[in-house]
Design a protein around this motif. Structure first.
Motif, PDB file in Angstrom:
ATOM      1  N   LEU A 136       0.805  -1.224   0.000  1.00  0.00           N
ATOM      2  CA  LEU A 136       0.000   0.000   0.000  1.00  0.00           C
ATOM      3  C   LEU A 136       0.836   1.272   0.000  1.00  0.00           C
ATOM      4  O   LEU A 136       0.449   2.265  -0.625  1.00  0.00           O
ATOM      5  N   VAL A 137       1.969   1.248   0.678  1.00  0.00           N
ATOM      6  CA  VAL A 137       2.787   2.458   0.801  1.00  0.00           C
ATOM      7  C   VAL A 137       3.854   2.516  -0.282  1.00  0.00           C
ATOM      8  O   VAL A 137       3.946   3.492  -1.034  1.00  0.00           O
ATOM      9  N   GLU A 138       4.663   1.440  -0.389  1.00  0.00           N
ATOM     10  CA  GLU A 138       5.815   1.491  -1.294  1.00  0.00           C
ATOM     11  C   GLU A 138       5.441   1.243  -2.739  1.00  0.00           C
ATOM     12  O   GLU A 138       6.095   1.776  -3.642  1.00  0.00           O
ATOM     13  N   ARG A 139       4.428   0.430  -2.981  1.00  0.00           N
ATOM     14  CA  ARG A 139       4.042   0.146  -4.364  1.00  0.00           C
ATOM     15  C   ARG A 139       2.884   1.038  -4.823  1.00  0.00           C
ATOM     16  O   ARG A 139       3.002   1.729  -5.839  1.00  0.00           O
ATOM     17  N   SER A 159      -6.438  -8.488   6.640  1.00  0.00           N
ATOM     18  CA  SER A 159      -6.794  -7.841   7.907  1.00  0.00           C
ATOM     19  C   SER A 159      -5.771  -6.774   8.292  1.00  0.00           C
ATOM     20  O   SER A 159      -6.130  -5.743   8.868  1.00  0.00           O
ATOM     21  N   ALA A 160      -4.492  -7.015   7.970  1.00  0.00           N
ATOM     22  CA  ALA A 160      -3.483  -5.982   8.206  1.00  0.00           C
ATOM     23  C   ALA A 160      -3.655  -4.826   7.230  1.00  0.00           C
ATOM     24  O   ALA A 160      -3.532  -3.654   7.605  1.00  0.00           O
ATOM     25  N   ALA A 161      -3.972  -5.141   5.968  1.00  0.00           N
ATOM     26  CA  ALA A 161      -4.094  -4.102   4.945  1.00  0.00           C
ATOM     27  C   ALA A 161      -5.274  -3.179   5.207  1.00  0.00           C
ATOM     28  O   ALA A 161      -5.186  -1.969   4.965  1.00  0.00           O
ATOM     29  N   VAL A 162      -6.389  -3.722   5.673  1.00  0.00           N
ATOM     30  CA  VAL A 162      -7.537  -2.875   6.017  1.00  0.00           C
ATOM     31  C   VAL A 162      -7.117  -1.821   7.040  1.00  0.00           C
ATOM     32  O   VAL A 162      -7.458  -0.636   6.924  1.00  0.00           O
ATOM     33  N   GLN A 163      -6.344  -2.239   8.031  1.00  0.00           N
ATOM     34  CA  GLN A 163      -5.922  -1.311   9.081  1.00  0.00           C
ATOM     35  C   GLN A 163      -4.889  -0.310   8.575  1.00  0.00           C
ATOM     36  O   GLN A 163      -4.955   0.877   8.891  1.00  0.00           O
ATOM     37  N   VAL A 164      -3.929  -0.778   7.791  1.00  0.00           N
ATOM     38  CA  VAL A 164      -2.897   0.119   7.273  1.00  0.00           C
ATOM     39  C   VAL A 164      -3.518   1.162   6.343  1.00  0.00           C
ATOM     40  O   VAL A 164      -3.202   2.357   6.428  1.00  0.00           O
ATOM     41  N   ALA A 165      -4.423   0.724   5.461  1.00  0.00           N
ATOM     42  CA  ALA A 165      -5.077   1.667   4.549  1.00  0.00           C
ATOM     43  C   ALA A 165      -5.850   2.721   5.326  1.00  0.00           C
ATOM     44  O   ALA A 165      -5.816   3.918   4.996  1.00  0.00           O
ATOM     45  N   GLY A 209     -16.213   3.572  -7.532  1.00  0.00           N
ATOM     46  CA  GLY A 209     -14.940   2.979  -7.927  1.00  0.00           C
ATOM     47  C   GLY A 209     -13.862   3.200  -6.887  1.00  0.00           C
ATOM     48  O   GLY A 209     -14.113   3.741  -5.806  1.00  0.00           O
ATOM     49  N   VAL A 210     -12.650   2.774  -7.213  1.00  0.00           N
ATOM     50  CA  VAL A 210     -11.541   2.872  -6.263  1.00  0.00           C
ATOM     51  C   VAL A 210     -10.285   3.347  -6.971  1.00  0.00           C
ATOM     52  O   VAL A 210     -10.155   3.248  -8.190  1.00  0.00           O
ATOM     53  N   ASP A 211      -9.357   3.852  -6.172  1.00  0.00           N
ATOM     54  CA  ASP A 211      -8.067   4.292  -6.700  1.00  0.00           C
ATOM     55  C   ASP A 211      -7.034   3.171  -6.668  1.00  0.00           C
ATOM     56  O   ASP A 211      -6.102   3.155  -7.478  1.00  0.00           O
ATOM     57  N   VAL A 212      -7.190   2.241  -5.722  1.00  0.00           N
ATOM     58  CA  VAL A 212      -6.220   1.175  -5.534  1.00  0.00           C
ATOM     59  C   VAL A 212      -6.947  -0.135  -5.275  1.00  0.00           C
ATOM     60  O   VAL A 212      -7.944  -0.166  -4.540  1.00  0.00           O
ATOM     61  N   VAL A 213      -6.454  -1.207  -5.875  1.00  0.00           N
ATOM     62  CA  VAL A 213      -6.936  -2.564  -5.595  1.00  0.00           C
ATOM     63  C   VAL A 213      -5.766  -3.368  -5.038  1.00  0.00           C
ATOM     64  O   VAL A 213      -4.697  -3.408  -5.648  1.00  0.00           O
ATOM     65  N   ARG A 234      -4.196   1.981  -9.408  1.00  0.00           N
ATOM     66  CA  ARG A 234      -3.084   1.064  -9.193  1.00  0.00           C
ATOM     67  C   ARG A 234      -3.607  -0.259  -8.658  1.00  0.00           C
ATOM     68  O   ARG A 234      -4.541  -0.295  -7.847  1.00  0.00           O
ATOM     69  N   VAL A 235      -2.978  -1.357  -9.102  1.00  0.00           N
ATOM     70  CA  VAL A 235      -3.309  -2.702  -8.644  1.00  0.00           C
ATOM     71  C   VAL A 235      -2.034  -3.320  -8.091  1.00  0.00           C
ATOM     72  O   VAL A 235      -0.983  -3.264  -8.730  1.00  0.00           O
ATOM     73  N   VAL A 236      -2.127  -3.897  -6.900  1.00  0.00           N
ATOM     74  CA  VAL A 236      -1.008  -4.631  -6.316  1.00  0.00           C
ATOM     75  C   VAL A 236      -1.500  -6.038  -6.006  1.00  0.00           C
ATOM     76  O   VAL A 236      -2.495  -6.215  -5.320  1.00  0.00           O
ATOM     77  N   SER A 237      -0.780  -7.043  -6.497  1.00  0.00           N
ATOM     78  CA  SER A 237      -1.127  -8.433  -6.226  1.00  0.00           C
ATOM     79  C   SER A 237      -0.019  -9.103  -5.432  1.00  0.00           C
ATOM     80  O   SER A 237       1.158  -8.967  -5.753  1.00  0.00           O
ATOM     81  N   VAL A 238      -0.420  -9.832  -4.385  1.00  0.00           N
ATOM     82  CA  VAL A 238       0.536 -10.591  -3.583  1.00  0.00           C
ATOM     83  C   VAL A 238       0.345 -12.088  -3.793  1.00  0.00           C
ATOM     84  O   VAL A 238       0.852 -12.900  -3.023  1.00  0.00           O
ATOM     85  N   VAL A 239      -0.379 -12.453  -4.865  1.00  0.00           N
ATOM     86  CA  VAL A 239      -0.765 -13.841  -5.119  1.00  0.00           C
ATOM     87  C   VAL A 239      -0.059 -14.362  -6.360  1.00  0.00           C
ATOM     88  O   VAL A 239       0.008 -13.663  -7.387  1.00  0.00           O
ATOM     89  N   ASP A 240       0.465 -15.587  -6.276  1.00  0.00           N
ATOM     90  CA  ASP A 240       0.978 -16.249  -7.477  1.00  0.00           C
ATOM     91  C   ASP A 240      -0.186 -16.475  -8.433  1.00  0.00           C
ATOM     92  O   ASP A 240      -1.194 -17.081  -8.064  1.00  0.00           O
ATOM     93  N   THR A 241      -0.064 -15.990  -9.654  1.00  0.00           N
ATOM     94  CA  THR A 241      -1.138 -16.141 -10.643  1.00  0.00           C
ATOM     95  C   THR A 241      -0.539 -16.715 -11.920  1.00  0.00           C
ATOM     96  O   THR A 241      -0.189 -15.975 -12.849  1.00  0.00           O
ATOM     97  N   PRO A 242      -0.387 -18.031 -11.996  1.00  0.00           N
ATOM     98  CA  PRO A 242       0.274 -18.624 -13.162  1.00  0.00           C
ATOM     99  C   PRO A 242      -0.563 -18.573 -14.435  1.00  0.00           C
ATOM    100  O   PRO A 242      -0.020 -18.579 -15.543  1.00  0.00           O
ATOM    101  N   GLU A 243      -1.902 -18.502 -14.291  1.00  0.00           N
ATOM    102  CA  GLU A 243      -2.743 -18.492 -15.480  1.00  0.00           C
ATOM    103  C   GLU A 243      -2.723 -17.111 -16.129  1.00  0.00           C
ATOM    104  O   GLU A 243      -2.854 -16.086 -15.457  1.00  0.00           O
TER     105      GLU A 243
END
Length: 335
Positions: A136-139, A159-165, A209-213, A234-243
């Protein structure tokens, strides 16, 4: 020292064995930590299953979260002294992991544990908190007044991201099952959407809508994010998405995508510690098990979606390594 070794890739019942290993010695710039607590993360489950078998030579000690006490220092490691309480995220796939009674780490990656957290709580917050901060901050560079969509707000990173945002001054939208809406609202979410009750996109668009996902769930989230993004979102993904996913719609909103594999660091932990001290961030611990029950901890982690009666306990699964050095556990889940 006692460790739980990963001896084979596969199921939770046969992958681990309790073993004795020599206690490590700190080298230049390193400290030796008596591990009071660690925790189980999705990364650990993937490693045990064999998703990263090219990076892990068996037998191996895995795990990445640590909260503990400094018991030794190497040459040039002057930032800490024996007796200091510390917490950190160990480097991923580098050296011994944290399912062990002692751990050696470069002092530059270590921070002093926030006084308001027990060791169990600190160990449950390190990886997910650093991940949320980096995302959320660096990316994404979230700014006050923006609207952020956190997918999977009842999960560990979510749950951490909800609080940090929220601490950054953002308006927070999150997806969660209806049974978790009170929980995520207690964390500070302004809007909760039941993803199991139909398409989330129209409901997010109805909010403007939203500014960040932030994607913590995978699936087709990357492809559908442009449908809810404002221009230059901006979109940030922390999930492996091979497809492969069709991201053509991202051009229409000038979207920026970030793919995050978290990296440790003291500055991030110190930033999280300041949020903890201000009462803006707290860990969510669902279950605490001893080191010898790491297999059971992994089985719980594989149990499915969060929440009462749904298999996996809500919140992090913590592992108590030296329980005699830890005050009695305090449940930290929201109502």
């Amino acid at each position: 020292m006692r460790v739980m070794e990963l001896v084979r890739f596969g199921d939770t019942d046969t992958s681990f064995a309790a073993r004795e290993r020599p206690r490590p010695e700190p080298g230049p710039g390193q400290i030796l930590v008596r591990v009071i607590a660690t925790s189980v993360n999705p990364l650990d489950l993937q490693t045990r299953r064999g998703d990263y078998r090219d990076q892990v030579a068996l037998p191996a000690v895995i795990g990445n979260d640590v909260s503990g006490v400094v018991v030794g220092t190497g040459p040039g490691a002057d930032d800490f002294r024996p007796g200091d309480e510390v917490w950190y995220l160990a480097p991923v796939f580098a050296g011994q992991g944290t399912y062990a009674e002692f751990h050696v780490v470069d002092q530059a990656l270590v921070a002093r544990k926030p006084a308001g957290l027990s060791h169990i709580e600190a160990a449950g917050l390190a990886l997910v908190g650093v991940t949320a901060w980096e995302a959320l901050v660096e990316r994404a560079g979230v700014r006050a007044g923006e609207r952020v969509l956190v997918h999977g707000g009842a999960g560990g990173v979510g749950s951490a991201a909800v609080q940090v945002a929220g601490a950054l001054g953002a308006e927070v939208v999150t997806t969660a099952r209806a049974g978790d809406h009170a929980f995520v609202s207690g964390l500070g979410a302004d809007h909760a959407i039941d993803f199991s009750a139909g398409d989330y996109v129209p409901r997010v668009r109805a909010l403007g809508g939203v500014d960040v996902v932030l994607d913590t769930v995978g699936g087709n989230t990357l492809a559908r994010s442009p449908e809810v993004l404002a221009d230059r979102g901006r979109v940030v993904s922390v999930v492996d998405t091979p497809e492969p996913q069709n991201l053509l719609a991202a051009w229409g909103v000038n979207a920026t995508y970030h793919f995050l594999f978290v990296s440790p660091g003291r500055a991030k932990l110190d930033a999280l510690g300041r949020l903890v001290d201000r009462g803006e961030l707290r860990p969510v611990i669902g279950t605490v098990l001893p080191l010898d029950e790491v297999p059971r901890a992994h089985a719980l982690g594989e149990g499915g979606s969060t929440g009462p009666g749904r298999g996996r306990p809500r919140g992090k699964i913590a592992v108590s390594v030296h329980p005699q050095d830890e005050p009695p556990h305090r449940a930290t889940s929201a109502p």
